[in-house]
Design an enzyme around this catalytic site. Structure first.
Site, PDB file in Angstrom:
ATOM      1  N   CYS A  61      -3.605   2.894  -5.490  1.00  0.00           N
ATOM      2  CA  CYS A  61      -2.801   3.713  -4.583  1.00  0.00           C
ATOM      3  C   CYS A  61      -1.413   4.016  -5.146  1.00  0.00           C
ATOM      4  O   CYS A  61      -0.861   5.101  -4.918  1.00  0.00           O
ATOM      5  CB  CYS A  61      -2.675   3.028  -3.224  1.00  0.00           C
ATOM      6  SG  CYS A  61      -1.849   1.408  -3.247  1.00  0.00           S
TER       7      CYS A  61
ATOM      8  N   HIS B 162       0.857  -1.179   0.000  1.00  0.00           N
ATOM      9  CA  HIS B 162       0.000   0.000   0.000  1.00  0.00           C
ATOM     10  C   HIS B 162       0.894   1.231   0.000  1.00  0.00           C
ATOM     11  O   HIS B 162       1.862   1.308   0.754  1.00  0.00           O
ATOM     12  CB  HIS B 162      -0.914   0.001   1.227  1.00  0.00           C
ATOM     13  CG  HIS B 162      -1.917   1.115   1.201  1.00  0.00           C
ATOM     14  ND1 HIS B 162      -2.863   1.240   0.207  1.00  0.00           N
ATOM     15  CD2 HIS B 162      -2.118   2.174   2.031  1.00  0.00           C
ATOM     16  CE1 HIS B 162      -3.605   2.318   0.426  1.00  0.00           C
ATOM     17  NE2 HIS B 162      -3.161   2.908   1.525  1.00  0.00           N
TER      18      HIS B 162
ATOM     19  N   HIS C   7      -2.830   9.171   1.135  1.00  0.00           N
ATOM     20  CA  HIS C   7      -2.880   7.964   0.299  1.00  0.00           C
ATOM     21  C   HIS C   7      -4.277   7.768  -0.265  1.00  0.00           C
ATOM     22  O   HIS C   7      -5.227   8.453   0.115  1.00  0.00           O
ATOM     23  CB  HIS C   7      -2.423   6.731   1.093  1.00  0.00           C
ATOM     24  CG  HIS C   7      -3.154   6.521   2.399  1.00  0.00           C
ATOM     25  ND1 HIS C   7      -3.970   5.443   2.639  1.00  0.00           N
ATOM     26  CD2 HIS C   7      -3.179   7.265   3.529  1.00  0.00           C
ATOM     27  CE1 HIS C   7      -4.462   5.501   3.866  1.00  0.00           C
ATOM     28  NE2 HIS C   7      -4.016   6.613   4.430  1.00  0.00           N
TER      29      HIS C   7
END
Length: 262
Positions: A155, A30, A42
């Site tokens: 992401c 991530h 994010h």
């Protein structure tokens, strides 16, 4: 950062850095932009920003097991997001969870890129100055980054755009995400190399061809070498993503900048 790992200590990262952490026993990573003040911006599936309920979709592949805490004892604004947006401001602790901290590399040579064991760790593209990176991240925190899609707008795509300002113009193809292209590239490599199996005298030859095809297919989707990318100012990004224009949305960039301060 070395050949096998981009792991860093917290004291080593600087505002404007592209950081990431692995989840689900290194199954996926991530990504986010460190904006200073122990805070990270994010991008993640919108449905996972609330109670976590909802139907499953391809957006769950990388981020479904990461959910923001209902409250954070460190920062009261941790988890801040605008309505109907997947862009989130989190503290570094909540962003990492129980994972380690890694820093994405920019401006690597093709040989270094191809030597990486997995995608989503580096790019041949160069980064813009930190102040521009932070400006993009904070602007998108207020205005959104479109609809999350695991292969075209995830992401990693968000952080790559914040760092470079480059946007993929081919809406039908895979985005700039290295880990997404790895998922697609591995099966593709196997398919493309299968006719060559008849020409290979042993399993080692088959494995070598498959590995080579996998690496080259991943390299071909890197934003640093693609031809279907354009430089887009963050203020003009809404038009390219098909989002509402400035007159149709409420933005408070002054407030977003205050969120960085401790």
């Amino acid at each position: 950062m070395g050949l096998l790992s981009n792991r860093v200590e917290r004291s080593e990262i600087k505002p404007g850095d592209h950081i990431y952490t692995y989840r689900a026993v290194f199954t996926y990573s991530h990504h986010g932009i460190f904006v200073g003040g122990s805070k990270v911006v994010h991008f993640r599936p919108e449905r996972n920003l609330n109670s976590g309920t909802g139907s499953s979709s391809n957006s769950d592949l990388y981020d479904s097991r990461f959910s923001l805490p209902s409250s954070c004892s460190t920062f009261p604004d941790c988890g801040f997001t605008q309505p109907n947006s997947g862009v989130v401001l989190s503290c570094l602790d909540c962003f990492l969870g129980k994972g380690s901290l890694y820093c994405f590399e920019y401006g690597v040579t093709p040989s270094v890129f191809l030597s990486k064991v997995r995608g989503g760790t580096c790019t041949t593209a160069t980064s813009d100055p930190p102040e521009m990176v932070i400006h993009r991240a904070m602007y998108l925190l207020q205005n959104g980054f479109g609809i999350y899609d695991v292969f075209r707008n995830n992401c990693e795509d968000f952080t790559l755009y914040c760092k470079t300002g480059l946007l993929i113009t081919d809406k039908q193809g895979v985005g700039g995400s290295g880990q997404a292209s790895s998922v697609i590239g591995a099966p593709l490599a196997a398919i493309l190399s299968s006719p060559l199996k008849l020409l290979m005298p042993n399993p080692v030859g088959v494995a070598t061809v498959t590995a080579g095809m996998y690496c080259m297919s991943r390299y071909a989707t890197d934003i640093g070498v693609r031809t279907d990318v354009i430089k887009v100012a963050v203020e003009d990004l809404a038009v390219n993503l098909g989002l509402p224009g400035p007159d149709e949305e409420v933005a408070d960039n002054g407030a977003s900048n205050q969120l960085i301060a401790l």
